[in-house]
Design an enzyme around this catalytic site. Structure first.
Site, mmCIF file in Angstrom:
data_model
loop_
_atom_site.group_PDB
_atom_site.id
_atom_site.type_symbol
_atom_site.label_atom_id
_atom_site.label_comp_id
_atom_site.label_asym_id
_atom_site.label_seq_id
_atom_site.Cartn_x
_atom_site.Cartn_y
_atom_site.Cartn_z
ATOM 1 N N THR A 85 0.851 -1.243 0.074
ATOM 2 C CA THR A 85 0.016 -0.023 -0.118
ATOM 3 C C THR A 85 0.899 1.293 -0.026
ATOM 4 O O THR A 85 1.544 1.165 0.864
ATOM 5 C CB THR A 85 -0.952 0.073 1.256
ATOM 6 N N GLY A 86 0.751 2.062 -0.969
ATOM 7 C CA GLY A 86 1.251 3.369 -1.071
ATOM 8 C C GLY A 86 2.942 3.402 -1.123
ATOM 9 O O GLY A 86 3.508 4.305 -0.598
ATOM 10 N N CYS A 87 3.718 2.230 -1.589
ATOM 11 C CA CYS A 87 4.796 2.188 -1.612
ATOM 12 C C CYS A 87 5.425 3.415 -2.622
ATOM 13 O O CYS A 87 4.904 3.365 -3.615
ATOM 14 C CB CYS A 87 5.682 0.826 -1.947
ATOM 15 N N GLY A 88 6.631 4.034 -2.044
ATOM 16 C CA GLY A 88 6.943 5.012 -2.876
ATOM 17 C C GLY A 88 7.765 4.753 -4.163
ATOM 18 O O GLY A 88 7.779 5.376 -5.107
ATOM 19 N N CYS A 90 7.987 1.634 -5.296
ATOM 20 C CA CYS A 90 7.715 0.062 -5.557
ATOM 21 C C CYS A 90 7.984 -0.174 -7.011
ATOM 22 O O CYS A 90 7.862 0.543 -7.819
ATOM 23 C CB CYS A 90 6.321 -0.185 -4.986
#
Length: 244
Positions: A85-88, A90
């Site tokens: 979730t929301g990995c910058g 990724c």
């Protein structure tokens, strides 16, 4: 009530590029914003189409059409295909992919302290999902003298910012005539995304990281952290904040 998060696959010309977990709203905005802020295209006009489709299991895919030369570049990148979730960062397979140095930002806007603090109060009225669940981030785009123009929410702070960027892209707005407010910390990726799309001013409710501060200093971006109704801390390029 609890916030939803679902798998969302971003597909470029039928090829899956990344799968992330996101709040299932404004997914076309998310895809357009991600495409620009991650440097998959160099300018908004290179995004030709965006269409979201829901699967029977509740997951989504967003089909994005981009300029042919950009798609060729994308195919040459080595990417992982899943992200939390929301990995910058990724999916980035190399340091060069992950740590991109944006150009110097434009002069952009000047923001008064009064407008900054007013926006921090006003943004709460736009956080409908967070008001119900207490568990999502928001990002806003504000035009000086006109107040908040756009707000998007998501379980991932990067997603919320990408949704706002994407909404601006799809409305053909000039990003540089406004500024960004986020209800999260200002990590490196948040500064990177803002600078890459031509934003010059980013204010965060929470703290920045040292990496984010250095990038803001290098690109000429004004970075404000610990922004509250009656206080703030300026970490880089204070000249755009008037009355501080």
């Amino acid at each position: 009530r609890v916030a939803e998060e679902v798998p969302v696959a971003l597909m470029y010309h039928g090829v899956s590029h990344v799968v992330m977990l996101a709040t299932p709203a404004d997914l076309e905005d998310l895809a357009a914003g991600f495409t620009l802020s991650e440097g998959i295209v160099a300018k908004p006009e290179e995004i030709h189409s965006v269409e979201a489709a829901e699967h029977e299991d509740g997951s989504f895919e967003v089909r994005i059409g981009i300029a042919s030369e950009r798609f060729s570049d994308l195919l040459r990148r080595e990417r992982n295909t899943t992200g939390r979730t929301g990995c910058g960062l990724c999916g980035a397979a190399t340091l060069e992919d992950a740590i991109r140095q944006p150009s110097t930002v434009p002069r952009g806007v000047e923001v008064s302290v009064e407008d900054l603090h007013a926006a921090l109060i006003d943004v709460r009225a736009h956080q409908h999902v967070n008001a119900a669940t207490g568990s999502v981030h928001a990002a806003a785009w504000i035009v000086p003298g006109k107040g908040i123009q756009l707000v998007r929410e998501d379980v991932g702070r990067h997603n919320a910012l990408d949704k706002v960027i994407g909404a601006l892209v799809r409305k053909q707005e000039d990003v540089s005539r406004g500024w960004f407010l986020i209800t999260s910390r200002a990590s490196y990726e948040m500064v990177q995304k803002t600078a890459l799309v031509g934003g010059s001013f980013l204010a965060a409710v929470s703290a920045p990281t040292a990496f984010a501060v250095r990038l803001a200093q290098d690109t000429g971006l004004t970075l404000v952290g610990f922004a509250r109704e009656h206080q703030h801390v300026i970490y880089a390029h204070p000249s755009r904040l008037i009355g501080s």
